[in-house]
Design a protein around this motif. Sequence first.
Motif, PDB file in Angstrom:
ATOM      1  N   GLY A   9      47.577  -2.215  73.257  1.00 21.48           N
ATOM      2  CA  GLY A   9      48.712  -3.313  73.281  1.00 21.48           C
ATOM      3  C   GLY A   9      48.202  -4.611  73.396  1.00 21.48           C
ATOM      4  N   SER A  10      46.833  -4.901  73.790  1.00 17.60           N
ATOM      5  CA  SER A  10      46.071  -6.056  73.711  1.00 17.60           C
ATOM      6  C   SER A  10      45.653  -6.645  72.512  1.00 17.60           C
ATOM      7  N   ALA A  11      45.705  -5.713  71.450  1.00 23.69           N
ATOM      8  CA  ALA A  11      45.178  -6.353  70.004  1.00 23.69           C
ATOM      9  C   ALA A  11      45.521  -7.648  69.606  1.00 23.69           C
ATOM     10  N   PHE A  12      46.666  -8.013  69.186  1.00 21.89           N
ATOM     11  CA  PHE A  12      47.079  -9.412  68.917  1.00 21.89           C
ATOM     12  C   PHE A  12      46.441 -10.562  69.810  1.00 21.89           C
ATOM     13  N   ILE A  13      46.736 -10.484  70.996  1.00 23.94           N
ATOM     14  CA  ILE A  13      46.121 -11.493  71.719  1.00 23.94           C
ATOM     15  C   ILE A  13      44.689 -11.499  71.752  1.00 23.94           C
ATOM     16  N   LEU A  14      43.940 -10.418  71.699  1.00 20.15           N
ATOM     17  CA  LEU A  14      42.398 -10.285  71.599  1.00 20.15           C
ATOM     18  C   LEU A  14      41.986 -11.157  70.271  1.00 20.15           C
ATOM     19  N   SER A  15      42.543 -10.924  69.190  1.00 19.42           N
ATOM     20  CA  SER A  15      42.120 -11.509  67.943  1.00 19.42           C
ATOM     21  C   SER A  15      42.305 -12.963  68.072  1.00 19.42           C
ATOM     22  N   VAL A  16      43.391 -13.309  68.639  1.00 25.45           N
ATOM     23  CA  VAL A  16      43.899 -14.800  68.778  1.00 25.45           C
ATOM     24  C   VAL A  16      43.025 -15.705  69.365  1.00 25.45           C
ATOM     25  N   VAL A  17      42.639 -14.923  70.669  1.00 22.10           N
ATOM     26  CA  VAL A  17      41.915 -15.580  71.499  1.00 22.10           C
ATOM     27  C   VAL A  17      40.259 -15.598  71.478  1.00 22.10           C
ATOM     28  N   PHE A  18      39.906 -14.770  70.762  1.00 23.56           N
ATOM     29  CA  PHE A  18      38.451 -14.609  70.841  1.00 23.56           C
ATOM     30  C   PHE A  18      37.882 -15.911  70.363  1.00 23.56           C
ATOM     31  N   LEU A  86      43.672  -8.504  79.703  1.00 18.11           N
ATOM     32  CA  LEU A  86      43.739  -9.245  78.328  1.00 18.11           C
ATOM     33  C   LEU A  86      42.484 -10.378  78.564  1.00 18.11           C
ATOM     34  N   LYS A  87      42.823 -11.082  79.657  1.00 18.77           N
ATOM     35  CA  LYS A  87      41.836 -12.218  79.587  1.00 18.77           C
ATOM     36  C   LYS A  87      40.335 -11.873  79.792  1.00 18.77           C
ATOM     37  N   TYR A  88      40.219 -10.793  80.285  1.00 21.24           N
ATOM     38  CA  TYR A  88      38.785 -10.190  80.592  1.00 21.24           C
ATOM     39  C   TYR A  88      38.328  -9.901  79.311  1.00 21.24           C
ATOM     40  N   HIS A  89      38.798  -9.132  78.304  1.00 21.55           N
ATOM     41  CA  HIS A  89      38.398  -8.633  77.068  1.00 21.55           C
ATOM     42  C   HIS A  89      38.327  -9.858  76.249  1.00 21.55           C
ATOM     43  N   VAL A  90      39.386 -10.632  76.174  1.00 26.79           N
ATOM     44  CA  VAL A  90      39.196 -11.823  75.210  1.00 26.79           C
ATOM     45  C   VAL A  90      38.132 -12.691  75.466  1.00 26.79           C
ATOM     46  N   THR A  91      37.760 -12.975  76.809  1.00 27.18           N
ATOM     47  CA  THR A  91      36.704 -13.811  77.397  1.00 27.18           C
ATOM     48  C   THR A  91      35.444 -13.361  76.767  1.00 27.18           C
ATOM     49  N   ALA A  92      35.230 -11.777  76.833  1.00 19.04           N
ATOM     50  CA  ALA A  92      33.982 -11.455  76.468  1.00 19.04           C
ATOM     51  C   ALA A  92      33.993 -11.414  75.003  1.00 19.04           C
ATOM     52  N   LEU A  93      35.026 -11.263  74.242  1.00 18.62           N
ATOM     53  CA  LEU A  93      34.993 -11.399  72.790  1.00 18.62           C
ATOM     54  C   LEU A  93      34.634 -12.824  72.231  1.00 18.62           C
ATOM     55  N   GLN A  96      30.954 -13.411  73.098  1.00 17.93           N
ATOM     56  CA  GLN A  96      30.069 -12.705  72.162  1.00 17.93           C
ATOM     57  C   GLN A  96      30.032 -13.486  70.609  1.00 17.93           C
ATOM     58  N   THR A  97      31.167 -13.589  70.156  1.00 18.26           N
ATOM     59  CA  THR A  97      31.176 -14.186  68.666  1.00 18.26           C
ATOM     60  C   THR A  97      30.810 -15.883  68.567  1.00 18.26           C
ATOM     61  N   THR A  98      30.781 -16.435  69.870  1.00 16.93           N
ATOM     62  CA  THR A  98      30.283 -17.935  69.694  1.00 16.93           C
ATOM     63  C   THR A  98      28.736 -17.826  70.200  1.00 16.93           C
ATOM     64  N   GLY A  99      28.086 -16.576  70.407  1.00 18.82           N
ATOM     65  CA  GLY A  99      26.678 -16.623  70.314  1.00 18.82           C
ATOM     66  C   GLY A  99      26.109 -16.259  71.648  1.00 18.82           C
ATOM     67  N   GLY A 100      27.068 -16.112  72.676  1.00 18.57           N
ATOM     68  CA  GLY A 100      26.619 -16.078  74.191  1.00 18.57           C
ATOM     69  C   GLY A 100      26.357 -14.282  74.497  1.00 18.57           C
ATOM     70  N   PRO A 101      25.879 -14.244  75.787  1.00 21.16           N
ATOM     71  CA  PRO A 101      25.447 -12.993  76.165  1.00 21.16           C
ATOM     72  C   PRO A 101      26.161 -11.695  76.408  1.00 21.16           C
ATOM     73  N   CYS A 102      27.685 -12.181  76.313  1.00 23.22           N
ATOM     74  CA  CYS A 102      28.607 -10.976  76.499  1.00 23.22           C
ATOM     75  C   CYS A 102      28.628  -9.985  75.433  1.00 23.22           C
ATOM     76  N   GLN A 103      28.974  -8.843  75.883  1.00 24.91           N
ATOM     77  CA  GLN A 103      29.297  -7.806  75.009  1.00 24.91           C
ATOM     78  C   GLN A 103      30.870  -7.217  74.836  1.00 24.91           C
ATOM     79  N   TYR A 104      31.580  -7.555  73.725  1.00 23.54           N
ATOM     80  CA  TYR A 104      32.989  -7.097  73.870  1.00 23.54           C
ATOM     81  C   TYR A 104      32.959  -5.513  73.489  1.00 23.54           C
ATOM     82  N   GLN A 105      33.662  -4.750  74.412  1.00 24.41           N
ATOM     83  CA  GLN A 105      33.741  -3.519  74.262  1.00 24.41           C
ATOM     84  C   GLN A 105      35.328  -2.847  73.692  1.00 24.41           C
ATOM     85  N   GLY A 106      35.877  -3.944  73.111  1.00 21.88           N
ATOM     86  CA  GLY A 106      37.311  -3.436  72.494  1.00 21.88           C
ATOM     87  C   GLY A 106      37.088  -2.778  71.392  1.00 21.88           C
ATOM     88  N   ARG A 107      38.250  -2.609  70.524  1.00 18.83           N
ATOM     89  CA  ARG A 107      38.617  -2.027  69.190  1.00 18.83           C
ATOM     90  C   ARG A 107      38.187  -3.232  68.159  1.00 18.83           C
TER      91      ARG A 107
END
Length: 161
Positions: A9-18, A86-93, A96-107
């Motif tokens: 269910g979080s898919a669209f927002i995850l991609s948008v927000v990453f 959603l906010k938790y997963h998107v923040t992690a994404l 990670q994608t900007t070079g930070g230390p987090c690890q996104y665990q989603g699909r």
Amino acid sequence: MSCSLIKTGSAFILSVVFAMTAPLAVAQSSDASAEKAASSLYDRLGGLAPISVVVSDFIDALVPDEVLNANPAIDAARKRVPAPYLKYHVTALVCQTTGGPCQYQGRDMKSSHAHLNITEAEWGRMVSIFKEVLAKHSVPEQETQELLDIVESTKADIVTM
């Protein structure tokens, strides 16, 4: 609520927000500009705290959006997925994608969006909201463009109609 249901269910927002975040401060000197170019996008955006604030604001703007919620699949997904999750997963994404230390665990973006039937118009609306939130947080032009480039790189996996 099962974890897999929430991730779906979080898919669209995850991609948008990453790609969302805002800097706490931006250096103005020429020495700072050289250092800025050598820093990761994550560092130039100010790290985890400002990223989480911008992600939160972005999701808060997306969730009630009438244009996006006109898509029944997006609307249903938003009703199943709690915004804090959603906010938790998107923040992690984003971290990670900007070079930070987090690890996104989603699909991955493709499998998590296939069932949502995202249209070109919905994609455009999301990008518009994203730009508004970045402007609200005074994200500098260079970093805004880098974030938009990251988001654009996911479009082929997300827009299906």
